[in-house]
Design a protein around this motif. Structure first.
Motif, PDB file in Angstrom:
ATOM      1  N   PRO A  64       0.812  -1.221   0.000  1.00 43.65           N
ATOM      2  CA  PRO A  64       0.000   0.000   0.000  1.00 43.65           C
ATOM      3  C   PRO A  64       0.844   1.270   0.000  1.00 43.65           C
ATOM      4  CG  PRO A  64      -0.732  -1.525   1.705  1.00 43.65           C
ATOM      5  CD  PRO A  64       0.529  -2.081   1.156  1.00 43.65           C
ATOM      6  N   ILE A  65       0.483   2.206  -0.844  1.00 42.86           N
ATOM      7  CA  ILE A  65       1.216   3.473  -0.908  1.00 42.86           C
ATOM      8  C   ILE A  65       0.272   4.660  -0.728  1.00 42.86           C
ATOM      9  CG2 ILE A  65       2.677   4.975  -2.345  1.00 42.86           C
ATOM     10  CD1 ILE A  65       3.766   2.356  -3.666  1.00 42.86           C
ATOM     11  N   SER A  94      -4.311   3.626   2.293  1.00 43.08           N
ATOM     12  CA  SER A  94      -5.434   3.728   3.240  1.00 43.08           C
ATOM     13  C   SER A  94      -6.726   4.266   2.598  1.00 43.08           C
ATOM     14  CB  SER A  94      -5.036   4.636   4.394  1.00 43.08           C
ATOM     15  OG  SER A  94      -6.175   4.934   5.155  1.00 43.08           O
ATOM     16  N   ASN A 122      -6.865  -1.106   2.113  1.00 38.96           N
ATOM     17  CA  ASN A 122      -6.050  -0.904   3.317  1.00 38.96           C
ATOM     18  C   ASN A 122      -6.687   0.129   4.250  1.00 38.96           C
ATOM     19  OD1 ASN A 122      -3.607   0.947   4.524  1.00 38.96           O
ATOM     20  ND2 ASN A 122      -3.009  -1.197   4.426  1.00 38.96           N
ATOM     21  N   LYS A 188      -0.555  -5.708   8.780  1.00 39.06           N
ATOM     22  CA  LYS A 188       0.783  -5.284   8.356  1.00 39.06           C
ATOM     23  C   LYS A 188       1.315  -4.147   9.210  1.00 39.06           C
ATOM     24  CE  LYS A 188       1.624  -2.949   4.465  1.00 39.06           C
ATOM     25  NZ  LYS A 188       2.089  -1.583   4.834  1.00 39.06           N
ATOM     26  N   THR A 218      12.093   1.702   3.571  1.00 44.38           N
ATOM     27  CA  THR A 218      11.580   3.040   3.868  1.00 44.38           C
ATOM     28  C   THR A 218      11.226   3.140   5.352  1.00 44.38           C
ATOM     29  OG1 THR A 218      10.600   2.924   1.675  1.00 44.38           O
ATOM     30  CG2 THR A 218       9.932   4.778   3.081  1.00 44.38           C
ATOM     31  N   GLY A 264      12.228  -2.959   2.452  1.00 41.88           N
ATOM     32  CA  GLY A 264      13.576  -2.921   1.881  1.00 41.88           C
ATOM     33  C   GLY A 264      13.897  -4.011   0.891  1.00 41.88           C
ATOM     34  N   ARG A 266      14.642  -5.222  -2.497  1.00 43.51           N
ATOM     35  CA  ARG A 266      15.071  -4.415  -3.636  1.00 43.51           C
ATOM     36  C   ARG A 266      15.552  -5.223  -4.830  1.00 43.51           C
ATOM     37  NH1 ARG A 266      12.253  -1.605  -1.121  1.00 43.51           N
ATOM     38  NH2 ARG A 266      12.819   0.247   0.085  1.00 43.51           N
ATOM     39  N   ALA A 285       7.376  -1.214  -1.924  1.00 42.36           N
ATOM     40  CA  ALA A 285       6.572   0.008  -1.992  1.00 42.36           C
ATOM     41  C   ALA A 285       7.335   1.117  -2.718  1.00 42.36           C
ATOM     42  CB  ALA A 285       6.138   0.439  -0.595  1.00 42.36           C
TER      43      ALA A 285
HETATM   44  C1  LIG Z   1       4.198   7.294   0.468  1.00 42.91           C
HETATM   45  C2  LIG Z   1       3.876   6.033   1.220  1.00 42.91           C
HETATM   46  C3  LIG Z   1       2.615   5.855   1.729  1.00 42.91           C
HETATM   47  C4  LIG Z   1       2.284   4.676   2.417  1.00 42.91           C
HETATM   48  N1  LIG Z   1       1.005   4.495   2.846  1.00 42.91           N
HETATM   49  C5  LIG Z   1       0.664   3.347   3.453  1.00 42.91           C
HETATM   50  C6  LIG Z   1      -0.686   3.081   3.780  1.00 42.91           C
HETATM   51  O1  LIG Z   1      -1.591   3.883   3.524  1.00 42.91           O
HETATM   52  N2  LIG Z   1      -0.976   1.917   4.410  1.00 42.91           N
HETATM   53  C7  LIG Z   1      -0.011   0.992   4.701  1.00 42.91           C
HETATM   54  O2  LIG Z   1      -0.329  -0.070   5.233  1.00 42.91           O
HETATM   55  N3  LIG Z   1       1.277   1.209   4.380  1.00 42.91           N
HETATM   56  C8  LIG Z   1       1.644   2.340   3.761  1.00 42.91           C
HETATM   57  N4  LIG Z   1       2.949   2.550   3.400  1.00 42.91           N
HETATM   58  C9  LIG Z   1       3.989   1.585   3.829  1.00 42.91           C
HETATM   59  C10 LIG Z   1       4.365   0.621   2.733  1.00 42.91           C
HETATM   60  O3  LIG Z   1       3.258  -0.203   2.402  1.00 42.91           O
HETATM   61  C11 LIG Z   1       5.572  -0.272   3.133  1.00 42.91           C
HETATM   62  O4  LIG Z   1       5.219  -1.052   4.259  1.00 42.91           O
HETATM   63  C12 LIG Z   1       6.839   0.518   3.455  1.00 42.91           C
HETATM   64  O5  LIG Z   1       7.011   1.594   2.554  1.00 42.91           O
HETATM   65  C13 LIG Z   1       8.098  -0.341   3.412  1.00 42.91           C
HETATM   66  O6  LIG Z   1       8.319  -0.897   2.133  1.00 42.91           O
HETATM   67  P1  LIG Z   1       9.530  -0.395   1.172  1.00 42.91           P
HETATM   68  O7  LIG Z   1      10.785  -0.453   1.991  1.00 42.91           O
HETATM   69  O8  LIG Z   1       9.536  -1.352   0.020  1.00 42.91           O
HETATM   70  O9  LIG Z   1       9.228   1.012   0.748  1.00 42.91           O
HETATM   71  C14 LIG Z   1       3.284   3.694   2.657  1.00 42.91           C
HETATM   72  C15 LIG Z   1       4.562   3.894   2.130  1.00 42.91           C
HETATM   73  C16 LIG Z   1       4.864   5.035   1.425  1.00 42.91           C
HETATM   74  C17 LIG Z   1       6.241   5.206   0.892  1.00 42.91           C
END
Ligand SMILES: Cc1cc2nc3c(=O)[nH]c(=O)nc-3n(C[C@H](O)[C@H](O)[C@H](O)COP(=O)(O)O)c2cc1C
Length: 345
Positions: A64-65, A94, A122, A188, A218, A264, A266, A285
């Motif tokens: 989810p982003i 969300s 989400n 999550k 992230t 993370g 990648r 993400a």
């Molecule tokens: C801009 C952004 C918004 C996010 N919004 C949500 C969200 O609404 N709900 C959620 O469960 N996770 C959200 N996440 C978290 C991601 O789903 C993920 O768990 C997190 O970024 C770690 O993954 P990554 O290291 O591959 O980026 C968001 C991440 C980013 C970068």
């Protein structure tokens, strides 16, 4: 801060290097064992897998982003199209903006762009208190979701507002929702990881899966402390969290639920390692966000390269399909071994 502004700043800030953890997800402390004599060719390998009733061309899902604004709609449309083309899972950010205002519902409707993918909606666990199960079910039905993920994000919430309340009610809300909802529930984190204590507690619920969403990619603490200008909190808590590989091993030991590995991830070798450690599915993400901003084709290229790297990893470790990869042996090192010793005794 208004929702649209906050979401746009989240996206911009998350793409910056300062929003990534300095520490790693510890998957570099996992080694798959090289197997030089195999009786199949690279292209004989089958990468496809099933998760909660849907088929994936390989075990990857975009986590989810974002969602609920015009800007997020454009981004999610690119993600939805790329996921459909490549046969992987797609998760919306969300749904809060859609529950708060009915006119935002249109920004969550993607089924027509991805008729075959595993589509995940989400919501935050803190939000469950505010809406009836029926209201959320209706929303999921309306957008034709396959499942809902509910995020736990205490560290992020405190960076936004130290006065945030409602954490003590989250477990009961989740338990009740999972019992009443018509949709499979995934719990999550957002990049700080799920602990053994939390995973054990979730055993008492009817949730179907846990996305460990660990540290090493992230850091939402960094994202929100940059946005809300909380420099001191950023320097103290920016690196807070359980590395993804550790969270994955811990969840595998104490939980009977299906496990998703993210945080993370990648490259395709990290996907292979995660599956060998016990994940059914993996997720990314921010790398997807960066590519989707440039268009669906760029994201398709990234997904294809992850798939190719997974294929090579499986070939070199002698796994002909995902079932065999799940049984592949691995070696753990140093810090990761320490994590597993300290957290599951
Ligand atoms: C801009 C952004 C918004 C996010 N919004 C949500 C969200 O609404 N709900 C959620 O469960 N996770 C959200 N996440 C978290 C991601 O789903 C993920 O768990 C997190 O970024 C770690 O993954 P990554 O290291 O591959 O980026 C968001 C991440 C980013 C970068």
């Amino acid at each position: 801060m208004k929702t649209a502004k906050r979401k746009n700043r989240h996206i911009k800030t998350a793409m910056k290097k300062q929003s990534q953890f300095k520490k790693t997800n510890l998957l570099e402390e996992v080694e798959l064992i090289h197997n030089p004599l195999v009786d199949f060719e690279l292209n004989d390998i089958s990468l496809s897998t099933d998760f909660l009733g849907k088929n994936f061309s390989f075990p990857l899902s975009i986590r989810p982003i974002t969602g609920g604004t015009l800007e997020s709609f454009k981004l999610n449309k690119n993600i939805a199209l790329a996921c459909e083309k490549k046969g992987i899972g797609f998760s919306l950010g969300s749904m809060r903006a859609g529950l708060e205002k009915k006119e935002n519902l249109k920004y969550f409707k993607f089924r027509k762009f991805c008729p075959n993918v595993f589509l995940e909606a989400n919501i935050g666990a803190l939000q469950l208190e505010k809406y009836s199960v029926k209201r959320i079910n209706d929303f999921l039905t309306e957008i034709q979701a396959d499942a809902i993920s509910i995020h736990l994000n205490p560290a992020q919430e405190l960076m936004q507002n130290i006065k945030t309340k409602g954490f003590s009610k989250q477990f009961n809300s989740i338990k009740n929702f999972a019992e009443e909802s018509d949709f499979p529930v995934i719990i999550k984190e957002v990049g700080n990881g799920i602990s053994d204590k939390t995973a054990k507690k979730l055993e008492k619920t009817k949730i179907k899966a846990i996305d460990v969403a660990g540290a090493g990619g992230t850091s939402f603490v960094k994202v929100d402390s940059i946005i809300y200008n909380r420099k001191k909190l950023n320097s103290v808590f920016g690196e807070w969290g359980i590395p993804t590989a550790a969270a994955l091993l811990i969840a595998g030991k104490v939980s009977s639920k299906k496990i998703i590995a993210s945080g993370g991830i990648r490259n395709g070798l990290e996907i292979a390692k995660s599956i060998a450690l016990g994940a059914e599915l993996t997720g990314i993400a921010v790398p997807a966000l960066i590519k989707a901003k440039k268009g669906e084709k760029k994201l398709e290229e990234l997904i294809e390269s992850l798939k190719q790297e997974l294929r090579i990893s499986m070939f070199l470790s002698g796994a002909k399909n995902i079932k065999e990869l799940k049984k592949t042996k691995f070696v753990l090192q140093n810090n990761l071994l320490e994590w597993t010793k300290q957290t599951t005794t």
